[in-house]
Design an enzyme around this catalytic site. Structure first.
Site, PDB file in Angstrom:
ATOM      1  N   GLU A  45      -8.816 -47.231  17.485  1.00 22.53           N
ATOM      2  CA  GLU A  45      -9.938 -46.572  18.146  1.00 22.53           C
ATOM      3  C   GLU A  45      -9.494 -46.074  19.524  1.00 22.53           C
ATOM      4  O   GLU A  45      -9.665 -44.908  19.872  1.00 22.53           O
ATOM      5  CB  GLU A  45     -11.098 -47.566  18.289  1.00 22.53           C
ATOM      6  CG  GLU A  45     -12.281 -47.006  19.077  1.00 22.53           C
ATOM      7  CD  GLU A  45     -13.304 -48.074  19.430  1.00 22.53           C
ATOM      8  OE1 GLU A  45     -14.430 -47.692  19.788  1.00 22.53           O
ATOM      9  OE2 GLU A  45     -12.978 -49.278  19.366  1.00 22.53           O
ATOM     10  N   HIS A  46      -8.940 -46.966  20.323  1.00 23.28           N
ATOM     11  CA  HIS A  46      -8.387 -46.633  21.638  1.00 23.28           C
ATOM     12  C   HIS A  46      -6.884 -46.866  21.606  1.00 23.28           C
ATOM     13  O   HIS A  46      -6.437 -47.900  21.101  1.00 23.28           O
ATOM     14  CB  HIS A  46      -8.989 -47.516  22.738  1.00 23.28           C
ATOM     15  CG  HIS A  46     -10.475 -47.504  22.811  1.00 23.28           C
ATOM     16  ND1 HIS A  46     -11.254 -48.476  22.217  1.00 23.28           N
ATOM     17  CD2 HIS A  46     -11.329 -46.640  23.413  1.00 23.28           C
ATOM     18  CE1 HIS A  46     -12.528 -48.219  22.460  1.00 23.28           C
ATOM     19  NE2 HIS A  46     -12.605 -47.108  23.165  1.00 23.28           N
ATOM     20  N   HIS A  54     -24.590 -14.128 -12.487  1.00 29.40           N
ATOM     21  CA  HIS A  54     -23.795 -13.856 -11.289  1.00 29.40           C
ATOM     22  C   HIS A  54     -23.169 -12.462 -11.383  1.00 29.40           C
ATOM     23  O   HIS A  54     -23.168 -11.691 -10.412  1.00 29.40           O
ATOM     24  CB  HIS A  54     -22.677 -14.900 -11.139  1.00 29.40           C
ATOM     25  CG  HIS A  54     -23.120 -16.216 -10.555  1.00 29.40           C
ATOM     26  ND1 HIS A  54     -24.028 -17.042 -11.177  1.00 29.40           N
ATOM     27  CD2 HIS A  54     -22.765 -16.840  -9.397  1.00 29.40           C
ATOM     28  CE1 HIS A  54     -24.200 -18.129 -10.441  1.00 29.40           C
ATOM     29  NE2 HIS A  54     -23.458 -18.023  -9.353  1.00 29.40           N
ATOM     30  N   ASP A  65     -14.433 -45.135  28.832  1.00 30.28           N
ATOM     31  CA  ASP A  65     -15.711 -45.777  28.523  1.00 30.28           C
ATOM     32  C   ASP A  65     -16.825 -45.286  29.427  1.00 30.28           C
ATOM     33  O   ASP A  65     -17.995 -45.277  29.033  1.00 30.28           O
ATOM     34  CB  ASP A  65     -15.595 -47.299  28.688  1.00 30.28           C
ATOM     35  CG  ASP A  65     -15.107 -47.975  27.430  1.00 30.28           C
ATOM     36  OD1 ASP A  65     -15.005 -47.312  26.391  1.00 30.28           O
ATOM     37  OD2 ASP A  65     -14.823 -49.187  27.482  1.00 30.28           O
ATOM     38  N   TYR A 107     -29.322 -44.916  18.887  1.00 27.21           N
ATOM     39  CA  TYR A 107     -29.528 -46.359  18.959  1.00 27.21           C
ATOM     40  C   TYR A 107     -28.672 -46.904  20.099  1.00 27.21           C
ATOM     41  O   TYR A 107     -27.448 -46.732  20.104  1.00 27.21           O
ATOM     42  CB  TYR A 107     -29.153 -47.060  17.655  1.00 27.21           C
ATOM     43  CG  TYR A 107     -29.514 -48.531  17.720  1.00 27.21           C
ATOM     44  CD1 TYR A 107     -30.809 -48.938  17.440  1.00 27.21           C
ATOM     45  CD2 TYR A 107     -28.586 -49.480  18.122  1.00 27.21           C
ATOM     46  CE1 TYR A 107     -31.171 -50.280  17.550  1.00 27.21           C
ATOM     47  CE2 TYR A 107     -28.934 -50.809  18.227  1.00 27.21           C
ATOM     48  CZ  TYR A 107     -30.230 -51.201  17.948  1.00 27.21           C
ATOM     49  OH  TYR A 107     -30.584 -52.516  18.070  1.00 27.21           O
ATOM     50  N   GLN A 162     -34.931 -52.409  11.906  1.00 26.26           N
ATOM     51  CA  GLN A 162     -36.228 -51.719  11.863  1.00 26.26           C
ATOM     52  C   GLN A 162     -36.196 -50.403  12.643  1.00 26.26           C
ATOM     53  O   GLN A 162     -36.898 -49.447  12.297  1.00 26.26           O
ATOM     54  CB  GLN A 162     -37.362 -52.623  12.357  1.00 26.26           C
ATOM     55  CG  GLN A 162     -37.286 -53.063  13.802  1.00 26.26           C
ATOM     56  CD  GLN A 162     -36.497 -54.354  13.995  1.00 26.26           C
ATOM     57  OE1 GLN A 162     -35.649 -54.697  13.173  1.00 26.26           O
ATOM     58  NE2 GLN A 162     -36.796 -55.074  15.068  1.00 26.26           N
ATOM     59  N   GLU A 181     -16.015 -17.478 -15.671  1.00 28.04           N
ATOM     60  CA  GLU A 181     -16.678 -18.785 -15.569  1.00 28.04           C
ATOM     61  C   GLU A 181     -17.906 -18.882 -16.468  1.00 28.04           C
ATOM     62  O   GLU A 181     -18.568 -19.914 -16.507  1.00 28.04           O
ATOM     63  CB  GLU A 181     -17.075 -19.060 -14.117  1.00 28.04           C
ATOM     64  CG  GLU A 181     -15.882 -19.351 -13.218  1.00 28.04           C
ATOM     65  CD  GLU A 181     -16.272 -19.890 -11.848  1.00 28.04           C
ATOM     66  OE1 GLU A 181     -15.395 -20.478 -11.197  1.00 28.04           O
ATOM     67  OE2 GLU A 181     -17.444 -19.729 -11.441  1.00 28.04           O
ATOM     68  N   ASN A 183     -24.699 -54.007  16.218  1.00 25.07           N
ATOM     69  CA  ASN A 183     -24.075 -55.132  15.535  1.00 25.07           C
ATOM     70  C   ASN A 183     -23.909 -54.824  14.049  1.00 25.07           C
ATOM     71  O   ASN A 183     -24.211 -53.726  13.583  1.00 25.07           O
ATOM     72  CB  ASN A 183     -24.889 -56.417  15.760  1.00 25.07           C
ATOM     73  CG  ASN A 183     -26.311 -56.308  15.222  1.00 25.07           C
ATOM     74  OD1 ASN A 183     -26.611 -55.490  14.350  1.00 25.07           O
ATOM     75  ND2 ASN A 183     -27.199 -57.131  15.739  1.00 25.07           N
ATOM     76  N   HIS A 212     -15.693 -57.413  24.617  1.00 24.20           N
ATOM     77  CA  HIS A 212     -16.797 -56.768  23.894  1.00 24.20           C
ATOM     78  C   HIS A 212     -17.452 -57.730  22.909  1.00 24.20           C
ATOM     79  O   HIS A 212     -18.674 -57.781  22.797  1.00 24.20           O
ATOM     80  CB  HIS A 212     -16.290 -55.538  23.121  1.00 24.20           C
ATOM     81  CG  HIS A 212     -16.423 -54.263  23.883  1.00 24.20           C
ATOM     82  ND1 HIS A 212     -17.646 -53.737  24.257  1.00 24.20           N
ATOM     83  CD2 HIS A 212     -15.496 -53.387  24.323  1.00 24.20           C
ATOM     84  CE1 HIS A 212     -17.451 -52.596  24.903  1.00 24.20           C
ATOM     85  NE2 HIS A 212     -16.159 -52.362  24.954  1.00 24.20           N
ATOM     86  N   GLN A 240     -11.227 -54.896  26.287  1.00 21.95           N
ATOM     87  CA  GLN A 240     -11.759 -54.728  24.936  1.00 21.95           C
ATOM     88  C   GLN A 240     -12.113 -56.064  24.298  1.00 21.95           C
ATOM     89  O   GLN A 240     -13.079 -56.176  23.555  1.00 21.95           O
ATOM     90  CB  GLN A 240     -10.737 -54.003  24.056  1.00 21.95           C
ATOM     91  CG  GLN A 240     -10.654 -52.523  24.312  1.00 21.95           C
ATOM     92  CD  GLN A 240     -11.995 -51.825  24.154  1.00 21.95           C
ATOM     93  OE1 GLN A 240     -12.530 -51.736  23.069  1.00 21.95           O
ATOM     94  NE2 GLN A 240     -12.557 -51.338  25.251  1.00 21.95           N
TER      95      GLN A 240
END
Length: 430
Positions: free
Chosen positions: A322-323, A415, A356, A124, A186, A410, A209, A258, A255
């Site tokens: 994150e960074h 087995h 980036d 995406y 979608q 067990e 988003n 963004h 940043q």
């Protein structure tokens, strides 16, 4: 920005809280659209593309002629820049390949591990005011190196029904197998269930988003994996008097632009540096085209003074950025001891924007504190580790008794029998 001096450890959690939003209302919308796409396929996809993007299509797949037209519009200077970035990203991710792991655990018992590609990948790529063609490079290049057979890319169309030319150029350059003009919930639903136009995939990558983020999380309930939980972009810088204030301010703003929910934090052992950085931010922000966005993000961000590097590192590890940029004399202390960060940038001449775009590392990284338990996207993100074993007659004799005892304890008689029958056959000379 909010200035905080010598915060006590018991206040760190509140100080470092991310500007997250409630997803309750979003989740209802996402579930409704998922349900409709699952039931009606392309009809539902077309409906929501018309509703959210204002366009209708006979065919949502991008044609060869559209790709050729897009390539023709890209300036040579941008093509050269993208190709340089592609080369560096390929080098770094190719170096992540690992050999088959083989071991004879006991005589006659051979075990090995091999990595196999995830066959169907969905990407995406957001459009809008900041079309992230760089993310195409970051995702398609390692997918191809890993050997993924099918790479499907979805990106929302503009009001004219087109995908940004730079996205199409990067997708074509890197080897995407199918490009579709569909965005939002979608698109994620289409790749989750499959429609006549949108192939079903096994794993979905890419930013988006809050609607796309929730949609990706919902996709996991239908057997589709995702790269990682994601949230707004974030950056934390640790700096002392050895840092260049203008550089620090520029990274914080890179940043902040963004989105209004991005978070940037400066942790420093120097009150003088904090003062200079604050001045630089006010100066540099005035010239930014995305000034309004950056200002709102900066308003929610923090300038934190602490007494020493040890306290700074403890606070940073608690946050898990994150960074993470290190501009400090004692950089080795931070490099060697940081435990929680998505990607680390070291020294005055290593801007976050290098990662980036073109240094070679991947910019798809864990946010919202997930750096404490998630890796950023890398070559292994596009593969699965499969284990194999082959046991000889001698091998089953060496481990058979242990298996029988464990299985019987067990209460799993079948087995045990699977081993017992083989041991008896060997004993009988069959």
């Amino acid at each position: 920005m909010n200035k905080i001096f010598n915060p006590k450890p018991e206040t760190w959690s509140a100080i470092l809280k991310r500007p997250t939003k409630s997803i309750d209302d979003i989740e209802v919308t996402v579930k409704e659209i998922f349900k409709e796409v699952q039931k009606k396929g392309d009809v539902a996809v077309s409906k929501y593309t018309s509703l959210f993007d204002g366009v209708k299509f006979e065919n949502i797949e991008v044609s060869e002629s559209e790709i050729e037209q897009a390539i023709a519009t890209i300036p040579d200077e941008l093509k050269t820049a993208i190709q340089l970035a592609k080369s560096n990203i390929e080098k770094f991710h190719s170096a992540q390949k690992t050999a088959k792991v083989e071991v004879e655990t006991i005589e006659g018992v051979y075990c090995w591990q091999e990595k196999r590609p995830i066959q169907k990948i969905g990407l995406y790529i957001p459009g809008g005011t900041a079309p992230l063609f760089s993310t195409v490079l970051m995702l398609v290049i390692p997918a191809n190196i890993a050997g993924c057979n099918e790479i499907v890319l979805c990106s929302p169309p503009d009001k004219s029904g087109n995908i940004n030319p730079a996205i199409l150029y990067a997708a074509n350059l890197c080897g995407v197998t199918k490009i579709l003009k569909v965005g939002g919930i979608q698109a994620i639903a289409g790749m989750t269930f499959g429609t006549k136009s949108i192939p079903k995939v096994y794993k979905i990558f890419g930013p988006g988003n809050q609607f796309v983020t929730v949609a990706k999380q919902l996709a996991t309930q239908f057997g589709v994996a995702i790269d990682m939980p994601a949230g707004p972009s974030e950056l934390l810088i640790v700096a002392d008097d050895s840092a260049v204030p203008a550089f620090v301010a520029s990274d914080l703003l890179s940043q902040a632009e963004h989105g209004i929910d991005s978070q940037v934090i400066l942790v420093s052992t120097s009150k003088a540096l904090i003062k200079e950085v604050e001045k630089e931010i006010q100066s540099q922000i005035a010239d930014l085209p995305r000034k309004n966005i950056a200002e709102k993000a900066i308003a929610n961000s923090k300038l934190i003074f602490v007494e020493n590097d040890t306290i700074a590192l403890e606070l940073i590890d608690e946050y898990g950025p994150e960074h993470f940029i290190i501009c400090a004399k004692n950089e080795d202390f931070y490099v060697n001891n940081i435990g929680n960060a998505g990607s680390v940038f070291i020294g005055n001449f290593t801007p976050e924007s290098a990662g980036d775009y073109a240094s070679g590392t991947n910019h798809t990284l864990p946010t919202n504190g997930y750096a404490k338990n998630y890796s950023g996207v890398n070559l292994d993100s596009f593969t699965k580790s499969m284990t194999f074993q082959k046991i000889s007659a001698k091998g089953i004799q060496n481990i058979g008794k242990a298996i029988e005892i464990m299985a019987e304890t067990e209460g799993l008689k079948a087995h045990k029998n699977a081993v017992t029958l083989r041991l008896k056959a060997i004993e009988d000379g069959k």
